[in-house]
Structures are given as structure tokens and as C-alpha cells.
Design a protein around this motif. Structure first.
Motif, mmCIF file in Angstrom:
data_model
loop_
_atom_site.group_PDB
_atom_site.id
_atom_site.type_symbol
_atom_site.label_atom_id
_atom_site.label_comp_id
_atom_site.label_asym_id
_atom_site.label_seq_id
_atom_site.Cartn_x
_atom_site.Cartn_y
_atom_site.Cartn_z
ATOM 1 N N ASN A 1 0.819 -1.218 0.000
ATOM 2 C CA ASN A 1 0.000 0.000 0.000
ATOM 3 C C ASN A 1 0.853 1.267 0.000
ATOM 4 O O ASN A 1 0.453 2.287 0.535
ATOM 5 N N VAL A 2 2.025 1.207 -0.615
ATOM 6 C CA VAL A 2 2.881 2.387 -0.719
ATOM 7 C C VAL A 2 2.375 3.246 -1.878
ATOM 8 O O VAL A 2 2.089 2.744 -2.964
ATOM 9 N N VAL A 3 2.268 4.543 -1.657
ATOM 10 C CA VAL A 3 1.706 5.448 -2.666
ATOM 11 C C VAL A 3 2.504 5.404 -3.966
ATOM 12 O O VAL A 3 3.734 5.293 -3.966
ATOM 13 N N GLU A 4 1.762 5.475 -5.078
ATOM 14 C CA GLU A 4 2.368 5.428 -6.410
ATOM 15 C C GLU A 4 1.344 5.989 -7.395
ATOM 16 O O GLU A 4 0.152 5.688 -7.280
ATOM 17 N N PRO A 5 1.756 6.817 -8.360
ATOM 18 C CA PRO A 5 0.788 7.362 -9.315
ATOM 19 C C PRO A 5 -0.011 6.248 -10.009
ATOM 20 O O PRO A 5 0.541 5.229 -10.417
ATOM 21 N N GLY A 6 -1.323 6.464 -10.098
ATOM 22 C CA GLY A 6 -2.211 5.489 -10.735
ATOM 23 C C GLY A 6 -2.704 4.393 -9.827
ATOM 24 O O GLY A 6 -3.516 3.560 -10.243
ATOM 25 N N LYS A 7 -2.261 4.385 -8.586
ATOM 26 C CA LYS A 7 -2.586 3.310 -7.639
ATOM 27 C C LYS A 7 -3.743 3.731 -6.742
ATOM 28 O O LYS A 7 -3.894 4.897 -6.393
ATOM 29 N N ARG A 8 -4.534 2.745 -6.334
ATOM 30 C CA ARG A 8 -5.631 2.986 -5.389
ATOM 31 C C ARG A 8 -5.148 2.759 -3.966
ATOM 32 O O ARG A 8 -4.488 1.758 -3.696
ATOM 33 N N PRO A 9 -5.486 3.637 -3.037
ATOM 34 C CA PRO A 9 -5.149 3.387 -1.640
ATOM 35 C C PRO A 9 -6.007 2.273 -1.069
ATOM 36 O O PRO A 9 -7.118 2.037 -1.543
ATOM 37 N N ARG A 10 -5.493 1.601 -0.046
ATOM 38 C CA ARG A 10 -6.296 0.614 0.670
ATOM 39 C C ARG A 10 -7.245 1.370 1.599
ATOM 40 O O ARG A 10 -6.834 2.015 2.528
ATOM 41 N N VAL A 11 -8.529 1.266 1.304
ATOM 42 C CA VAL A 11 -9.516 2.115 1.961
ATOM 43 C C VAL A 11 -10.304 1.334 3.013
ATOM 44 O O VAL A 11 -10.300 0.104 3.041
ATOM 45 N N THR A 12 -11.026 2.074 3.858
ATOM 46 C CA THR A 12 -11.859 1.456 4.892
ATOM 47 C C THR A 12 -13.243 1.076 4.374
ATOM 48 O O THR A 12 -14.000 0.405 5.066
ATOM 49 N N LEU A 13 -13.589 1.500 3.191
ATOM 50 C CA LEU A 13 -14.969 1.459 2.686
ATOM 51 C C LEU A 13 -15.375 0.043 2.296
ATOM 52 O O LEU A 13 -14.718 -0.596 1.499
ATOM 53 N N THR A 14 -16.526 -0.413 2.820
ATOM 54 C CA THR A 14 -16.733 -1.846 2.804
ATOM 55 C C THR A 14 -18.206 -2.252 2.838
ATOM 56 O O THR A 14 -18.720 -2.650 3.878
ATOM 57 N N PRO A 15 -18.926 -2.124 1.704
ATOM 58 C CA PRO A 15 -20.297 -2.647 1.653
ATOM 59 C C PRO A 15 -20.285 -4.166 1.801
ATOM 60 O O PRO A 15 -19.264 -4.820 1.556
ATOM 61 N N SER A 16 -21.424 -4.712 2.209
ATOM 62 C CA SER A 16 -21.497 -6.152 2.499
ATOM 63 C C SER A 16 -22.778 -6.735 1.926
ATOM 64 O O SER A 16 -23.803 -6.058 1.855
ATOM 65 N N MET A 17 -22.693 -8.010 1.567
ATOM 66 C CA MET A 17 -23.869 -8.733 1.095
ATOM 67 C C MET A 17 -23.719 -10.194 1.486
ATOM 68 O O MET A 17 -22.609 -10.731 1.511
#
Length: 626
Positions: A482-498
């Protein structure tokens, strides 16, 4: 020997709460259900259903409305969704997370003195994902036009009576808002007065945002006039946002204020459909987004908890609370080191992390009567037939992987330097939830976020930029994935469930609250499955929260983010006997009146052919069913 009545009173808080009266009623619906973080936004979903839209249309309408209301998010943030398609009987995962812009490297931020990217302002911004996510969902799975779906949001942008929660948030953040000229223009409607923010009930007008939404609808209409079909017309609006005049103004406004986002960054970004991750818990298939979110934490926790008899322990008994806390800490320790953007190397060991055998090994580490403040990441690689490539990194970080030497300590100082109020604010930061379902079988669970107040607006677009860059790390020792890099997505807390049972939808559920999201969602799920609570009871039931994890949001110094081992948040109604037992186990206790988090959920009653809605009593969450 204690009198049986005394024991019954002592155990009262530990038993399922189905006999207790809810603060809010269960929602019942036969045709549809619409639940989200604000009453007006739920009404937008209801209006969309009444026009003949399906659950995807209604979810998009609620998403647009919540963004327009700045319900701890805005249009420039990010959207994560799980969609059940009744035609294919499959769960679709939508990744509409923005990416780090050009020039966003570890060295860039380190030279500015940061240990993490900043919390606020243009340098905190990833590329906007919510517009693309909304348009993608609507084009591919909805039935109505963009004009119909965003009509409620456009009416609100033209002027709506602002709620007190949002208005007061603007007032609290006005010193930061004044740093950004476009934000100041929109939010501070009474400049120079004692209260510069709008008052509760004041008609709040967003002319620039209305103009932006109008441009999207104009693009759709123009494409339809040219003979384009519905899907292509909606994607014409997408093109105008990410490659047209809206993109140009967004980038100009971002860069004018010191941001890094380029037009190429916007043009290259795309929402992605993915296979969700899932585990089976006692015959129930539970689905989460991939490891660019924290969602797999809940799946790992369920695998670990299968090794314990939770029902026998009793709801919120000392042993149940202890087992939950230790389980969550094990899962979060893995999250903090192994989760990241799967589209960038190195590849995360998700097969190992989600294996039942690995979970059994992790469960064996739980000490029955004492908190372990030194829990660290496990080694999932043998469960994939591989050798751990980062043992040296872990050793440098202070974690011993040898299970015979488990009494290790991380090198970080466990005393956090930030204030308790700051820490709790970071722990619960941002986000809302959107849940929708219809009689045709479409089910949607969304956890959108980003661009929360105080937000930096990009030029004259009316769009607040995301603050999600802060969820990257700058040092591989914290998390090499999860090291920052252009074009990369951060590891986020957002978490829908089903969850599905017997091949049919069983639960759709989500919550706001930063690092507490999967803690609260785990307990909600167990409340329903293990303790037979209905969906509203489970949403309101007292939960626990652990602080023994690395914060995903917060200050720019390492000391602001470090875990607080043994810190445990409980309901203030927790009996003294439970408190004393937990203290003996080494816990430091704090209390609040509501600890469930703002959970919103839908339960599918196949016996009666209906839907049960649960809308949290935690904040302003609201649902409507029909």
C-alpha cells in the motif's frame, strides 16, 4: 452461592435483545426498500422507485442526493458497491475508487515532512470516482435516464433546507474552508458574521454544482438526439466529466490550489467490475470487495470465529467480547500489512489469508483470559504453497513470525500522541451507506465516501475533492502492498457487504465509520445469525470497538496512527460485572451511549415474500419501504 435472580440480572446484558423495544421501527416492504444516511436522500430513492426505477436507479439517486447534501462525502469522492443481479444470480463488485495522481510519490510527501499524505486540501485528493461509479452502475444495470435519476439532486443543488448537522460541520471547519477560495464561496454564506456557515433550515444553494450536473444531463440529451441508445447516452455524460470541459475546470481548480491531478489522470481512470471475495459461514455466503478495501477483514474474522461456540458464550458476555476483540485484532493486523491495490505488484496473499486452515492457526493464538497487546501479522504464504517474501521487513518492524515466539512487541511506541478527541474523530471519519432492493430481485449495497467537510472544491465545478490519499503509506515497512504510487488505489476502509443463503439474497448491509466499519458490520451479522435478532434490533444493538489497529485516516505523523493495545469501547449500559471481568483481562475501557455505528441493512424474508429494513438509530439515517 449467589441467588439465581442476581445471576439473571448480571447476565441480562449478555442475552439477545429481541425482547427489547427498538428506538426505531423495523421497515417492511413488499415492492422496494430504500435506506441511506439522510431523510431527504432516502426520499430521492423513493421518488425514483415510484417512477418505475429498479434498485440500481434508486441507489444512484440516493448516492447523488447524499453527495449533494455533503453527507460526510461529496461528488469528488469514491464509490464502492456490491450489486446482486437477479438475472445472473451473481454478486458484482464495483471498484470506483480514485487513484493517486501524477507526481504522488513517497519522496514527494517525505520531502514535505509527512509520514503519511495530508488529511485535507488538494494534496489529499485522489481522482474522483463517484461520478464514474454512478454512471457505470446506471448505464449497465439501471433502467431510467440520467436526467430522471439526478433530478432530485439537481433540485437540491438549486436550493434545499440544509440540516443542522451539516451546517454545524461547516461552521466548525470554517478556518480551513477559508484557505480554499472556491470552498469559501460555496460554504460560507454569511461572510464576516459571527456565524459564517448556513443556519439549520436555511436554503443552501450550490450554483456551480447545479451547472455541472446540468452539463452531464445535457451530454446525455445531446447523445440521445444523435440516435445513441440509453447506455451510450449516459456514457456520453461520463466522457464529458472525465475528458471534457468539466474535467478541464476540475483540473484547473485543483492545480491552482496546489493539487497534482492532471487531465491525463482523469482520462486514464476507469471504474472496474471485479469478482467479489467471499467465505462461507455456517452455510451463508458472505461477500466483500477485494483487498483494496478493508472488506476481507470481516471474512477473515468470520473464518476465525467459526472455531468458537459464540452462542454458548452469550451476546456481549465477557468471554464473547474478549473473543471478538482478539479475533478482530488478528484480522486487522493482517489488513495493516497485507492489503493493497491488486492491480499493482506485489500480489497480496488473499488465498492464504482467507483459507480456513490459516484461520484455525490464527484462532489458536487467542489466549482465553487475557488481551494480547502484541498481536501482529500472520504468515499466510504457506497456505498458498509459497514462502513469505517480506520476513525481513516484518523483522525490522519488530514482528516475530515464529509461532513458538509469539510474545513479541512492535517497535512502535504504543502511546499515541494525539488527543483522545482527535483519535476518535479519525477512527470514525467520513462516509455514508446506501442500501436498496426491489421485487425483481436487484439488491445494491454501497459505501460511498470522500470529499467530506471541510472540503476543498475544485474550481467552479462545485465538486469537493477526495481526501483518500491519506490512506496510503509512505514506508514499505508499514505495508509493502500500500505504498503510494501514481495510478494506484489506496487501501480504503470502505466496505459494503452482502450475504446469500440457499442461493438467494439474505442480507445487504453497510455502515459509515472509518476503521470501525467492519468491526460493527461483523457484530451486526453475528447478531442476526448467532443471536436471532431482527434487522433493526441488530442495527441498534450495543457493539464493541477495538483501537488495537493502525488508523487508516488521521494525522500526518506516525504517532497519530499507531495502535492503542487493549483499548476497548463499550456501551455505557454494560453491567459492572462485565466491566470488572474485562479489566481483569487487561483491557482499558471507555464508554459511549451508542456503539453500534450507523448501520443500514435489508433482510430478505423469503418465507413471506417481503423485505425487512433496518435503519440505524445512531445518527440521521433513514429508510422508506413500500
Amino acid at each position: 452461592m449467589k441467588h439465581p435472580l442476581f445471576l439473571l440480572l448480571l447476565l441480562g446484558c449478555w442475552l439477545p435483545t429481541q425482547a427489547q423495544q427498538n428506538q426505531k421501527p423495523v421497515l417492511h416492504g413488499k415492492n422496494w426498500m430504500a435506506i441511506t444516511g439522510k431523510p431527504l436522500a432516502a426520499t430521492a430513492g423513493a421518488l425514483t422507485f415510484q417512477q418505475g426505477g429498479n434498485a440500481v436507479d434508486a441507489a444512484c439517486a440516493m448516492l447523488a442526493a447524499t453527495c449533494t447534501m455533503w453527507d460526510v462525502l461529496s461528488w469528488g469522492g469514491e464509490t464502492q458497491a456490491l450489486i446482486y443481479n437477479p438475472k445472473t444470480k451473481k454478486v458484482i463488485a464495483l471498484n470506483a475508487m480514485g487513484v493517486a495522481p501524477t507526481g504522488a510519490t513517497s519522496n514527494f510527501f517525505k520531502k514535505k515532512g509527512y509520514n503519511f499524505p495530508p488529511e485535507y486540501g488538494p494534496l489529499a485528493a485522489t481522482t474522483p470516482g463517484t461520478p464514474g461509479g454512478l454512471l457505470h452502475m446506471l448505464a449497465n444495470y439501471g433502467t431510467l435516464s440520467l436526467e430522471q435519476v439526478v433530478a432530485p439532486a439537481m433540485q437540491m443543488a438549486a436550493g434545499y433546507p440544509i440540516d443542522g448537522q451539516t451546517a454545524n460541520s461547516i461552521e466548525r471547519g470554517k478556518d480551513q474552508i477559508k484557505q480554499w477560495p472556491y470552498s469559501k464561496k460555496v460554504f460560507l454564506t454569511h461572510p464576516g458574521e459571527t456565524r459564517e456557515a448556513p443556519e439549520a433550515g436555511e436554503i443552501f444553494v450550490q450554483k456551480d454544482l447545479l451547472a455541472t450536473l446540468t452539463k452531464l444531463v445535457e451530454a446525455e440529451k445531446s447523445a440521445l438526439k444523435q440516435g445513441k441508445n440509453r447506455k451510450d447516452a449516459i456514457m456520453a455524460a461520463y466522457a464529458r466529466f472525465y475528458t471534457g470541459d468539466i474535467a478541464q475546470e476540475f483540473v484547473r481548480g485543483c492545480q491552482e490550489q496546489g493539487g497534482l491531478i492532471t487531465q491525463q489522470d482523469l482520462a486514464r481512470w476507469k471504474p472496474l467490475e471485479e469478482e467479489p471475495l467471499q467465505v462461507n459461514y455456517k452455510g451463508i455466503e458472505v461477500y466483500k470487495l477485494q483487498q483494496w478495501t478493508q472488506g476481507p477483514v470481516l471474512l477473515q474474522a468470520l473464518n476465525i470465529l467459526e472455531n468458537f461456540d459464540l452462542k454458548q458464550m452469550g451476546y456481549n458476555s465477557p468471554q464473547y467480547i474478549h473473543t471478538l476483540y482478539q479475533t478482530m485484532n488478528l484480522a486487522f493486523a493482517d489488513r495493516d500489512f497485507y492489503y493493497g491495490d491488486s492491480y499493482f505488484p506485489p500480489q497480496e496473499p488473499m488465498k492464504g489469508l482467507l483459507s480456513k486452515a490459516y484461520a484455525k492457526q490464527r484462532a489458536a493464538l487467542i489466549q482465553p483470559n487475557k488481551n494480547n497487546p502484541y498481536i501482529g501479522p500472520g504468515d499466510p504464504y504457506p497456505f498458498e504453497g509459497k514462502t513469505h517474501p517480506y520476513l525481513k521487513l516484518l523483522k525490522n518492524r519488530g514482528f516475530e513470525m515464529d509461532t513458538s515466539k509469539r510474545n513479541f512487541a512492535p517497535k512502535h511506541d504504543v502511546q499515541n500522541s494525539s488527543s483522545a478527541a482527535d483519535y476518535q474523530d479519525w477512527l470514525w471519519k467520513g462516509t455514508t451507506s446506501v442500501e436498496a432492493a426491489d421485487k425483481e430481485g436487484w439488491v445494491v449495497s454501497i459505501t460511498p465516501s470522500g470529499g467530506w467537510l471541510p472540503a476543498c472544491i475544485a474550481g467552479n465545478t462545485g465538486i469537493g475533492m477526495s481526501q483518500r490519499m491519506q490512506s496510503f503509506v509512505l514506508d514499505a515497512a508499514l505495508n509493502p502492498f500500500n505504498v503510494v504510487e501514481p495510478g494506484k488505489r489506496p487501501r480504503v476502509t470502505l466496505t459494503p457487504s452482502m450475504a446469500l443463503k440457499d442461493g438467494k439474497p439474505f442480507l445487504a448491509f453497510a455502515v459509515q465509520g472509518g476503521d470501525t466499519q467492519d468491526q460493527n458490520l461483523l457484530q451486526f451479522f453475528l447478531n442476526v445469525v448467532e443471536f436471532n435478532m431482527n434487522v433493526q434490533q441488530a442495527a441498534e444493538a450495543a457493539n464493541i470497538n477495538s483501537n488495537q489497529l493502525w488508523l487508516s485516516l488521521g494525522g500526518t505523523k506516525t504517532a497519530d496512527r499507531e495502535p492503542k493495545p487493549g483499548q476497548l469501547l463499550l456501551s455505557e449500559r454494560t453491567p459492572d460485572g462485565v466491566r470488572q471481568e474485562l479489566k481483569k483481562m487487561g483491557y482499558t475501557l471507555s464508554f459511549d451511549d451508542r456503539t453500534s455505528g450507523p448501520i443500514n441493512a435489508i433482510y430478505f424474508d423469503w418465507k413471506h415474500g417481503s423485505m425487512w429494513g433496518g435503519s440505524s438509530n445512531h445518527g440521521e439515517d433513514y429508510g422508506i419501504g413500500w
